[in-house]
Every structure is written in structure tokens, then in C-alpha cells.
Design an enzyme around this catalytic site. Structure first.
Site, PDB file in Angstrom:
ATOM      1  CG  LEU A  12      -2.095   1.274   1.173  1.00  0.00           C
ATOM      2  CD1 LEU A  12      -2.813   1.265   0.099  1.00  0.00           C
ATOM      3  CD2 LEU A  12      -2.498   0.966   2.509  1.00  0.00           C
ATOM      4  CG  HIS A  13       2.411   2.609  -3.103  1.00  0.00           C
ATOM      5  ND1 HIS A  13       2.228   3.218  -4.439  1.00  0.00           N
ATOM      6  CD2 HIS A  13       2.455   1.060  -3.367  1.00  0.00           C
ATOM      7  CE1 HIS A  13       2.074   2.439  -5.302  1.00  0.00           C
ATOM      8  NE2 HIS A  13       2.256   1.035  -4.996  1.00  0.00           N
ATOM      9  N   GLY A  14       0.756   5.745  -1.805  1.00  0.00           N
ATOM     10  CA  GLY A  14      -0.105   6.747  -2.445  1.00  0.00           C
ATOM     11  C   GLY A  14      -0.884   6.364  -3.530  1.00  0.00           C
TER      12      GLY A  14
END
Length: 161
Positions: A12-14
Site C-alpha cells: 500500500l502506497h499513495g
């Protein structure tokens, strides 16, 4: 209800959190990863990347499969994220749903070849993706929702190891 599954070795990242949130309007993210669940620093970073108002669960593959079958999550739009095709396959083996699997980000490593921009695969990865496809799961390859989806089989057929 699982509305989409994604393979992204960064989990999970931007880019995942916000571009896919706009496209899918998910209410919960389930990260199914046996390593992340025991890594307090990584869990903290994943929690910081989670969009406001979205529930986040970081579970082992086994526990994630049980969680998505819980009636409370069945009533929600759930986005499930794995770090690799093997984890995705192990999860899919334990559930009854057949949502689309998005392959979005797998970093370059010594034993991997380029499948698509930002997606490098090994022979083992291809083996698991093939098994997933044989289960009737549609596989799309793209990093973000506004990118045109590429056909996994077409891309795979161009590979040479």
C-alpha cells in the site's frame, strides 16, 4: 465483497491508496501478507498510507481469507492486496469469490524479466499467475485505473526467460 485484488510488492502506497480509491470507492483494504503482519515498522508505514475513512486490516494469507468471508466484510467493498503471485494464489484457493486480479507493481530482480512497465516476473510468478487464470480469475496488468488494461496472456506470450 471483494471488488478487486491487486499484486504490488510495495503493498500500500499513495498511488494504490488514492488512485484506486477514486476508481473503486472501496470501504476497506485487506493486506494479505505473511511477512508484513509481523513487521511493526512496515505495518506503521502501511497504516500511514491508508486513506481516511477506509478500514485497513493487515493479516496473514490464511487470516485474510477468513476475514473477507466474514458477513461484515461481505457487506463492504473490499480491496485485497498481495505482495506476489504466490500469495494471491494461496488466498484465492481459500475463497469462493472470483474478482479481477490486477497486477500492478513488481520490482526488478535478478531472476525476473519485464512483463509490462513496473512489472517484472520470474518463472515462478508466471506459474502462479497461470494457476490463478486457470481458476477462472481475470488478470489485468496496469499500474493505475486510468491506464489502459493490458491482457496478461498477450504479455506472457511475448516473454523469453
Amino acid at each position: 465483497m471483494i471488488i478487486k485484488m491487486r499484486i504490488d510488492d510495495r503493498l500500500l502506497h499513495g498511488q494504490v491508496a488514492y488512485s484506486w480509491k477514486s476508481a473503486l470507492s472501496y470501504e476497506a483494504i485487506v493486506i494479505a501478507d505473511d511477512n508484513a503482519v509481523n513487521d511493526e515498522v512496515r505495518k506503521m508505514a502501511l497504516k500511514m498510507s491508508n486513506p481516511d475513512g477506509v478500514r485497513l486490516a493487515i493479516r496473514t494469507i490464511e487470516d485474510a481469507a477468513k476475514l473477507v468471508q466474514n458477513p461484515k466484510l461481505q457487506a463492504m467493498k473490499v480491496f485485497v492486496i498481495f505482495s506476489n503471485p504466490k500469495a494471491a494464489y494461496e488466498f484465492i484457493e481459500k475463497i469462493n469469490e472470483k474478482p479481477v486480479l490486477n497486477v500492478g507493481g513488481m520490482q526488478k530482480q535478478e531472476d525476473k524479466v519485464l512483463l509490462s512497465p513496473a512489472v517484472y516476473v520470474s518463472k515462478e510468478d508466471i506459474s502462479y499467475l497461470d494457476k490463478i487464470q486457470e481458476k477462472g480469475i481475470e488478470i489485468e496488468v496496469r499500474q493505475v485505473p486510468d491506464e489502459k488494461s493490458k491482457n496478461y496472456t498477450t504479455l506472457k506470450n511475448k516473454l523469453s526467460f
